[in-house]
Design a protein around this motif. Sequence first.
Motif, PDB file in Angstrom:
ATOM      1  N   CYS A  53       0.836  -1.196   0.000  1.00 32.65           N
ATOM      2  CA  CYS A  53       0.000   0.000   0.000  1.00 32.65           C
ATOM      3  C   CYS A  53       0.875   1.252   0.000  1.00 32.65           C
ATOM      4  O   CYS A  53       1.807   1.369   0.800  1.00 32.65           O
ATOM      5  CB  CYS A  53      -0.907  -0.010   1.229  1.00 32.65           C
ATOM      6  N   TYR A  64      -3.476  -5.399  -1.211  1.00 29.23           N
ATOM      7  CA  TYR A  64      -3.827  -4.178  -1.913  1.00 29.23           C
ATOM      8  C   TYR A  64      -4.755  -4.425  -3.093  1.00 29.23           C
ATOM      9  O   TYR A  64      -4.975  -5.554  -3.532  1.00 29.23           O
ATOM     10  CB  TYR A  64      -2.554  -3.490  -2.422  1.00 29.23           C
ATOM     11  N   ASP A  65      -5.275  -3.303  -3.587  1.00 31.93           N
ATOM     12  CA  ASP A  65      -5.993  -3.262  -4.855  1.00 31.93           C
ATOM     13  C   ASP A  65      -5.390  -2.121  -5.661  1.00 31.93           C
ATOM     14  O   ASP A  65      -4.641  -1.294  -5.134  1.00 31.93           O
ATOM     15  CB  ASP A  65      -7.486  -3.027  -4.609  1.00 31.93           C
ATOM     16  N   CYS A  79      -4.301  -0.557   0.262  1.00 34.44           N
ATOM     17  CA  CYS A  79      -4.911  -1.632   1.047  1.00 34.44           C
ATOM     18  C   CYS A  79      -6.398  -1.327   1.228  1.00 34.44           C
ATOM     19  O   CYS A  79      -6.867  -0.214   0.945  1.00 34.44           O
ATOM     20  CB  CYS A  79      -4.205  -1.750   2.393  1.00 34.44           C
ATOM     21  N   PRO A  80      -7.188  -2.300   1.708  1.00 30.31           N
ATOM     22  CA  PRO A  80      -8.625  -2.054   1.880  1.00 30.31           C
ATOM     23  C   PRO A  80      -8.946  -0.850   2.752  1.00 30.31           C
ATOM     24  O   PRO A  80      -9.846  -0.070   2.441  1.00 30.31           O
ATOM     25  CB  PRO A  80      -9.123  -3.356   2.518  1.00 30.31           C
ATOM     26  N   ASN A  81      -8.198  -0.685   3.860  1.00 31.74           N
ATOM     27  CA  ASN A  81      -8.484   0.428   4.769  1.00 31.74           C
ATOM     28  C   ASN A  81      -8.222   1.774   4.116  1.00 31.74           C
ATOM     29  O   ASN A  81      -9.055   2.686   4.163  1.00 31.74           O
ATOM     30  CB  ASN A  81      -7.644   0.306   6.035  1.00 31.74           C
ATOM     31  N   HIS A  84      -7.963   2.420   0.968  1.00 32.81           N
ATOM     32  CA  HIS A  84      -8.866   2.574  -0.178  1.00 32.81           C
ATOM     33  C   HIS A  84     -10.180   3.206   0.274  1.00 32.81           C
ATOM     34  O   HIS A  84     -10.697   4.147  -0.356  1.00 32.81           O
ATOM     35  CB  HIS A  84      -9.110   1.200  -0.807  1.00 32.81           C
ATOM     36  N   ARG A  85     -10.732   2.695   1.382  1.00 37.27           N
ATOM     37  CA  ARG A  85     -11.986   3.242   1.896  1.00 37.27           C
ATOM     38  C   ARG A  85     -11.808   4.691   2.362  1.00 37.27           C
ATOM     39  O   ARG A  85     -12.685   5.535   2.161  1.00 37.27           O
ATOM     40  CB  ARG A  85     -12.510   2.369   3.034  1.00 37.27           C
ATOM     41  N   TYR A 137      -6.274  -8.334  -3.912  1.00 37.29           N
ATOM     42  CA  TYR A 137      -7.533  -8.927  -3.486  1.00 37.29           C
ATOM     43  C   TYR A 137      -8.702  -8.420  -4.325  1.00 37.29           C
ATOM     44  O   TYR A 137      -8.650  -7.340  -4.914  1.00 37.29           O
ATOM     45  CB  TYR A 137      -7.800  -8.601  -2.015  1.00 37.29           C
ATOM     46  N   SER A 138      -9.769  -9.207  -4.371  1.00 41.85           N
ATOM     47  CA  SER A 138     -11.011  -8.774  -5.003  1.00 41.85           C
ATOM     48  C   SER A 138     -12.170  -9.397  -4.250  1.00 41.85           C
ATOM     49  O   SER A 138     -12.064 -10.497  -3.703  1.00 41.85           O
ATOM     50  CB  SER A 138     -11.055  -9.188  -6.480  1.00 41.85           C
ATOM     51  N   ASP A 172     -15.833  -9.159   3.632  1.00 41.04           N
ATOM     52  CA  ASP A 172     -14.853  -8.089   3.755  1.00 41.04           C
ATOM     53  C   ASP A 172     -13.498  -8.681   4.129  1.00 41.04           C
ATOM     54  O   ASP A 172     -13.421  -9.745   4.754  1.00 41.04           O
ATOM     55  CB  ASP A 172     -15.313  -7.104   4.838  1.00 41.04           C
ATOM     56  N   GLU A 225      -9.568  -7.072   5.520  1.00 41.42           N
ATOM     57  CA  GLU A 225      -8.790  -5.894   5.861  1.00 41.42           C
ATOM     58  C   GLU A 225      -7.485  -6.322   6.520  1.00 41.42           C
ATOM     59  O   GLU A 225      -7.370  -7.415   7.070  1.00 41.42           O
ATOM     60  CB  GLU A 225      -9.562  -4.960   6.793  1.00 41.42           C
TER      61      GLU A 225
END
Length: 290
Positions: A22, A30-31, A53-55, A57-58, A148-149, A156, A158
Amino acid sequence: MSRPPIPSDMKRLVRQKCGFGCVICRVPLYDYEHVDPYRIVKEHTLENLVLMCPNCHRKKGKGFITKERINYCLKKLERAGYTDPDDLQVEYYSLRIGSNVIHSVHGFIFDIEGYGRLAIIHKGMPLINGHICDSNGEKVIVIEDNNYSLSCESWDVEYVGKRLRFRSAPGEIFCEIKIDVIKKEIEVNGFFRLDDDTKINITKGGIYANKNLLAKDNMIMESKAGIVVTSTPPNMSVAFPGGQTKGNMCHGYEGIAFGNTRNSTGNVAARCNIGFLWTPNFLTHLAKAE
């Protein structure tokens, strides 16, 4: 018109640019995120793509992480420099499953029939691969080399600190994996629901089928897999098959360390293809015997 996929060559350049983690917090899950939203730029470019990363990203989606902060982090990464994981040596970590320890694991952490599988290898950083399925057998979480997807809003994933958390519903963490790159250790806790009446519970006290103890305080010196649940076990001999075992040792063994065991405590095995293997029928029968 649907959004075209990001070309593989461009993805690799983005990973290199972001140091294979990230761009904000360095988490290795990550995405691919567009700095300027895709709906505005309507194209994929190396300059506008980063790993998040998911966090983070949000947080970006809510406006808490700005374009200026992303660019600042990118400049820090350019000064630091990173090595391509493909050029680094693979490292094997210890795997702690509840109170059971595999001192060198180099394969799947778990491979549970109808539920999913997860593997982690280490090339200077954790590389996570695997998938989780819902009750219909559909893949809802997929991770490929840390990318991840998700295919379902209620599921979810994270990465917080050293912990990778999977949720099957808001507030329900069904699996938590702690990855400690200093100690070179992976720790797994949580539960896997095989059906409405049967769960594999992994706690600091051991591995359980519902409340029935399966294994605790056992040690395996080396294995290619942690937990396997399958209705078609491989044709391998088993060091500790079924029943209750306590305080036994089996050296130089290649095969399955613990197969359909219950109440196995304080045993030691070495060089196994599979650490713990149970069949769904065994676990279901044990759970119904409560």
